[in-house]
Design an enzyme around this catalytic site. Structure first.
Site, PDB file in Angstrom:
ATOM      1  N   THR A   1     -35.095  54.377 -32.081  1.00 18.55           N
ATOM      2  CA  THR A   1     -34.016  54.564 -33.105  1.00 18.55           C
ATOM      3  C   THR A   1     -33.618  56.016 -33.093  1.00 18.55           C
ATOM      4  O   THR A   1     -34.396  57.014 -32.641  1.00 18.55           O
ATOM      5  CB  THR A   1     -34.770  54.401 -34.472  1.00 18.55           C
ATOM      6  OG1 THR A   1     -35.735  55.064 -34.812  1.00 18.55           O
ATOM      7  CG2 THR A   1     -35.040  52.519 -34.591  1.00 18.55           C
TER       8      THR A   1
ATOM      9  N   GLU B   1     -38.003  47.695 -30.292  1.00 19.37           N
ATOM     10  CA  GLU B   1     -37.471  48.701 -30.876  1.00 19.37           C
ATOM     11  C   GLU B   1     -38.595  49.586 -31.441  1.00 19.37           C
ATOM     12  O   GLU B   1     -39.353  48.936 -32.053  1.00 19.37           O
ATOM     13  CB  GLU B   1     -36.604  48.537 -31.878  1.00 19.37           C
ATOM     14  CG  GLU B   1     -35.951  49.677 -32.759  1.00 19.37           C
ATOM     15  CD  GLU B   1     -35.001  49.261 -33.915  1.00 19.37           C
ATOM     16  OE1 GLU B   1     -34.185  48.545 -33.560  1.00 19.37           O
ATOM     17  OE2 GLU B   1     -35.320  49.672 -34.892  1.00 19.37           O
TER      18      GLU B   1
ATOM     19  N   GLN C   1     -43.331  47.408 -47.090  1.00 15.90           N
ATOM     20  CA  GLN C   1     -42.381  47.216 -45.938  1.00 15.90           C
ATOM     21  C   GLN C   1     -41.194  46.165 -46.240  1.00 15.90           C
ATOM     22  O   GLN C   1     -39.927  46.600 -46.312  1.00 15.90           O
ATOM     23  CB  GLN C   1     -43.098  46.696 -44.947  1.00 15.90           C
ATOM     24  CG  GLN C   1     -42.148  46.396 -43.765  1.00 15.90           C
ATOM     25  CD  GLN C   1     -42.916  45.074 -43.030  1.00 15.90           C
ATOM     26  OE1 GLN C   1     -43.696  44.435 -43.445  1.00 15.90           O
ATOM     27  NE2 GLN C   1     -42.231  44.831 -41.977  1.00 15.90           N
TER      28      GLN C   1
ATOM     29  N   GLY D   1     -24.646  54.321 -38.434  1.00 14.94           N
ATOM     30  CA  GLY D   1     -25.921  54.877 -39.200  1.00 14.94           C
ATOM     31  C   GLY D   1     -25.720  54.885 -40.955  1.00 14.94           C
ATOM     32  O   GLY D   1     -24.417  54.474 -41.284  1.00 14.94           O
ATOM     33  N   ASP D   2     -26.809  55.006 -41.561  1.00 18.34           N
ATOM     34  CA  ASP D   2     -26.815  55.046 -42.937  1.00 18.34           C
ATOM     35  C   ASP D   2     -26.197  55.894 -43.501  1.00 18.34           C
ATOM     36  O   ASP D   2     -26.523  57.202 -43.330  1.00 18.34           O
ATOM     37  CB  ASP D   2     -28.036  54.424 -43.561  1.00 18.34           C
ATOM     38  CG  ASP D   2     -28.260  52.962 -43.115  1.00 18.34           C
ATOM     39  OD1 ASP D   2     -27.447  52.148 -43.410  1.00 18.34           O
ATOM     40  OD2 ASP D   2     -29.514  52.712 -42.925  1.00 18.34           O
TER      41      ASP D   2
ATOM     42  N   GLN E   1     -29.523  42.506 -37.170  1.00 12.58           N
ATOM     43  CA  GLN E   1     -30.417  43.059 -38.397  1.00 12.58           C
ATOM     44  C   GLN E   1     -31.503  41.828 -38.351  1.00 12.58           C
ATOM     45  O   GLN E   1     -31.198  40.873 -38.171  1.00 12.58           O
ATOM     46  CB  GLN E   1     -29.723  42.939 -39.581  1.00 12.58           C
ATOM     47  CG  GLN E   1     -30.418  43.231 -40.823  1.00 12.58           C
ATOM     48  CD  GLN E   1     -29.693  44.201 -41.551  1.00 12.58           C
ATOM     49  OE1 GLN E   1     -29.921  45.484 -41.434  1.00 12.58           O
ATOM     50  NE2 GLN E   1     -28.971  43.864 -42.785  1.00 12.58           N
TER      51      GLN E   1
END
Ligand code: FAD
Length: 288
Positions: free
Chosen positions: A54, A24, A216, A113-114, A180
């Site tokens: 993304t 990704e 991160q 989506g968030d 995830q």
């Protein structure tokens, strides 16, 4: 190539099959295209079956389209753009499907989506990824991937309820589940068992994110349900201010994690590369 073909090809000889490798990447914020091109060149050496790109908003779709087209035309790889309910109307999605058709793209990852943190409503025509999947399947020939959460989605009360909602995405036409990121393989193994008990037969692809920095990891953990095993937690604290040791430990940890997933018979490994190919390429050197 369609997702079903990608994930069934390596099952022809199930005993010896190696998981499908995919990556990704995300659209660079400004003019970082050159460095993304270099990253993609490095990653391409590992013969990925697929690269996903993304999406954060309709604005970045312009950048996303450029990268998607580049991967398709220059690298000749199967590419899977992410598409969200958030900030996309039916009309936006319909015209995007048209672009994908004209560009000869075969796959898409359908996501909700968030939601914006300020609580404003960002979903208009599609509430859930299952609604989006439904629409994509009704209006295109695209192969659709969907998201799964080995520890449950943050907003969902229980993992079983979340799996029930995941089934709606599969029933709507979702073919492959991309999880995830997770660090505790036992959570993934349990998730696969729960999915199987729930009658979900779609391939489950493990999301792997190499640890590269303290910031991160802290950010990821704050955004989602992701357990950090004690051993990993201690090392992350230890190397908090030592970037190189943190990166090297991240490679070592993910190598062991991937090896155990391969032994389990995972269908695919999907690397969240964070547009930093070094760690991912070292892990692949170790496991291939
Ligand atoms: P959904 O499947 O719609 O689920 C969202 C929540 O609603 C869950 O709690 C679910 O249990 C619940 N739910 C679902 N259907 C129903 C229903 N019918 N009734 C009641 N509740 C329901 N985000 C981005 O913005 N851009 C990206 O590119 C991106 N890529 C991602 C890639 C992967 C592999 C993964 C795992 C996540 C990605 N995300 C991305 C994050 C994702 O958008 C968020 O996790 C989001 O909060 C949920 O998306 P979803 O598609 O899983 O939503």
């Amino acid at each position: 190539m369609k997702l079903k073909d990608i994930y069934s090809l390596n099952r022809e000889n199930a005993e010896k099959s190696f998981p499908v490798i995919s990556f990704e990447v995300f659209p660079p914020k400004d003019d970082g295209y050159e460095s993304l091109d270099t990253e993609l060149e490095i990653l391409n050496k590992y013969n990925p079956a697929l690269i996903s790109v993304t999406s954060t908003s309709t604005a970045t779709n312009v950048q996303q389209k450029k990268i998607v087209q580049n991967i398709h035309d220059k690298l000749k790889l199967t590419v899977m753009p992410h598409l969200t309910c958030v900030r996309n109307s039916k009309q936006d999605v319909a015209s995007y499907l048209d672009v994908l058709k004209k560009s000869d793209i075969d796959c898409v990852l359908a996501l909700r989506g968030d939601q914006p943190i300020d609580g404003t409503k960002a979903c208009t025509d599609f509430c859930y990824a299952s609604d989006l999947t439904d629409f994509i399947k009704a209006n295109s020939d695209l192969s659709v991937g969907v998201a799964g959460y080995p520890e449950g989605h943050l907003e969902c009360k229980s993992i079983l309820e979340d799996i029930n909602n995941l089934k709606k995405k599969i029933q709507a036409g979702g073919e492959v589940i991309y999880t995830q990121l997770f660090f505790d393989n036992d959570k993934f193994f349990k998730y696969c068992e729960l999915l199987s008990n729930a009658g979900v037969e779609a391939p489950v692809v493990a999301g792997i994110m190499p640890v590269v920095s303290y910031a991160q990891i802290s950010r990821m953990i704050s955004l989602a349900k992701i357990s950090v095993p004690e051993y990993l937690g201690k090392k992350i604290e230890k190397y908090k201010d030592d970037k190189i040791s943190m990166r090297d430990f991240g490679i070592e940890f993910a190598t062991r994690q991937c090896q155990a997933l391969i032994d389990f018979g995972v269908r695919g490994l999907h690397f969240y590369t964070l547009d930093k190919a070094y760690s991912t390429s070292c892990i692949l050197e170790n496991i291939l």
